[in-house]
Design an enzyme around this catalytic site. Structure first.
Site, short mmCIF file in Angstrom:
data_model
loop_
_atom_site.label_atom_id
_atom_site.label_comp_id
_atom_site.label_asym_id
_atom_site.label_seq_id
_atom_site.Cartn_x
_atom_site.Cartn_y
_atom_site.Cartn_z
N TYR A 21 0.09 16.55 9.05
CA TYR A 21 0.27 17.65 8.11
C TYR A 21 -0.46 18.89 8.58
CZ TYR A 21 -4.50 17.09 6.23
OH TYR A 21 -5.86 17.04 6.09
N ARG A 43 -1.13 23.39 16.59
CA ARG A 43 -1.88 22.15 16.32
C ARG A 43 -0.93 21.06 15.80
NH1 ARG A 43 -6.85 22.36 12.26
NH2 ARG A 43 -5.14 22.58 10.77
N ARG A 83 10.65 -1.68 7.08
CA ARG A 83 9.21 -1.80 7.32
C ARG A 83 8.91 -2.73 8.49
NH1 ARG A 83 4.47 -4.28 6.22
NH2 ARG A 83 2.71 -2.86 5.82
N HIS A 90 5.72 -2.54 11.73
CA HIS A 90 4.62 -1.68 12.20
C HIS A 90 5.00 -0.83 13.41
CE1 HIS A 90 2.42 -4.17 9.45
NE2 HIS A 90 1.28 -3.55 9.71
N LYS A 93 -4.36 15.61 13.10
CA LYS A 93 -4.35 15.94 11.67
C LYS A 93 -3.37 15.01 10.96
CE LYS A 93 -4.68 19.92 8.62
NZ LYS A 93 -5.92 19.51 7.98
N GLU A 101 -18.39 16.55 10.71
CA GLU A 101 -17.67 17.58 9.95
C GLU A 101 -17.64 17.17 8.49
OE1 GLU A 101 -13.44 17.86 10.87
OE2 GLU A 101 -13.34 15.72 11.27
N LEU A 146 -11.85 17.38 13.66
CA LEU A 146 -10.61 18.15 13.72
C LEU A 146 -10.94 19.55 14.23
CD1 LEU A 146 -7.52 18.21 12.90
CD2 LEU A 146 -8.30 19.46 10.90
#
Ligand code: PMP
Length: 285
Positions: free
Chosen positions: A33, A52, A100, A102, A149, A182, A207
């Protein structure tokens, strides 16, 4: 006014916006995101955020969902349709919908894209900046790739909730060696007694915040000395100033850490100056 969300090619009422139960973001947190500040109706540092995003997608081998131009148009359109003048725009890309399992889904599975935008009154941030915010320390317990991210934010959720229950604005992660990495949703900085600004290097363990990158430019313009190295909690307790940075918060001065006042317990001049000058160094689109 009703809110509008962009979901996989369509603009839909926010209350009806939904993704499939087998979206890999929902099932595995298999997605990434970005959050951009919206200021005066324009996006702040869109280029850097999209760079990014491309990096995060690349690290996870999620295909680019659309061309940069088309994505930019969706971001701006979502901001416009929600009549956001000041606030944030949120973009999420997941590996898409598949049975589903993995391991990655079959080649050709389309990534899923969601964009939302919302208003945040500017005075709210200004009030926080004038008053300063508090932080508490918290053991670093996230996976080893916080440089991506990703929407896998469970560790960040637990840290933020810990802070909230302590009455603090943010949690600062402290790693096994005693260094602050952070915050749960921001980068962490201190100003030492000899006026050097310290923050953890961005090559690993954090990040690489876009706000962080721009603040480094602001610091150069103000001849502030940077010491890009991790600092300990003890160094933070002894600091003259401390602050956090994030796109949705710009710069927020930190006035206490674990209940101990930072400096004189008021927002410091360096943090305040960096906040004031930030948007002169940011890009607007
Ligand atoms: N670190 C973490 C863990 C974050 O969630 C954020 C905000 N998304 C940041 C740092 C700051 O990044 P940016 O300046 O790009 O918002």
């Amino acid at each position: 006014m009703s809110r509008i969300a962009y979901v996989n090619g369509r603009y839909v009422p926010h209350r009806d916006a939904a993704v499939h139960i087998e979206d890999r973001g929902y099932q595995f947190s298999d997605g990434v995101y970005e959050v951009c500040e919206v200021r005066d109706g324009r996006l702040v540092d869109e280029r850097r955020h999209m760079e990014r995003l491309a990096r995060s997608l690349g690290e996870l081998r999620i295909p680019n969902p659309m061309t940069p131009k088309a994505l930019s148009a969706v971001l701006h359109e979502t901001v416009a349709r929600n009549r956001v003048t000041n606030g944030i725009v949120y973009l999420q890309v997941t590996r898409g919908v598949a049975r589903r399992d993995h391991a990655f889904p079959p080649e050709g599975t389309l990534p899923a894209v969601v964009v939302t935008a919302r208003t945040i009154e500017r005075w709210k941030g200004e009030r926080e900046a004038v008053n300063g915010v508090t932080v508490v320390s918290y053991p670093e317990n996230r996976w080893s790739r916080p440089d991506i991210k990703s929407v896998s934010l469970l560790g960040n959720v637990l840290a933020k909730q810990f802070a909230k229950e302590k009455g603090a604005r943010e949690a600062w992660y402290v790693d096994r060696d005693g260094f602050v990495t952070e915050g749960s949703s921001s980068n962490a900085w201190i100003v030492t007694a000899d006026n050097k600004v310290m923050t953890h290097g961005a090559s690993n363990g954090i990040l690489r915040g876009i706000t962080r990158t721009v603040i480094l430019d602001v610091m150069k313009a103000h001849n502030v000395t940077l010491d890009e190295r991790p600092f300990t909690l003890e160094q933070a307790f002894a600091a003259k100033e401390a602050f956090v940075t994030a796109a949705s918060q710009i710069v927020l001065p930190v006035i206490s850490i674990d209940g101990r006042p930072v400096g004189d317990g008021k927002p410091g001049p360096i943090a305040t100056a960096l906040r004031r000058d930030f948007h002169n160094h940011a890009e607007f689109t």
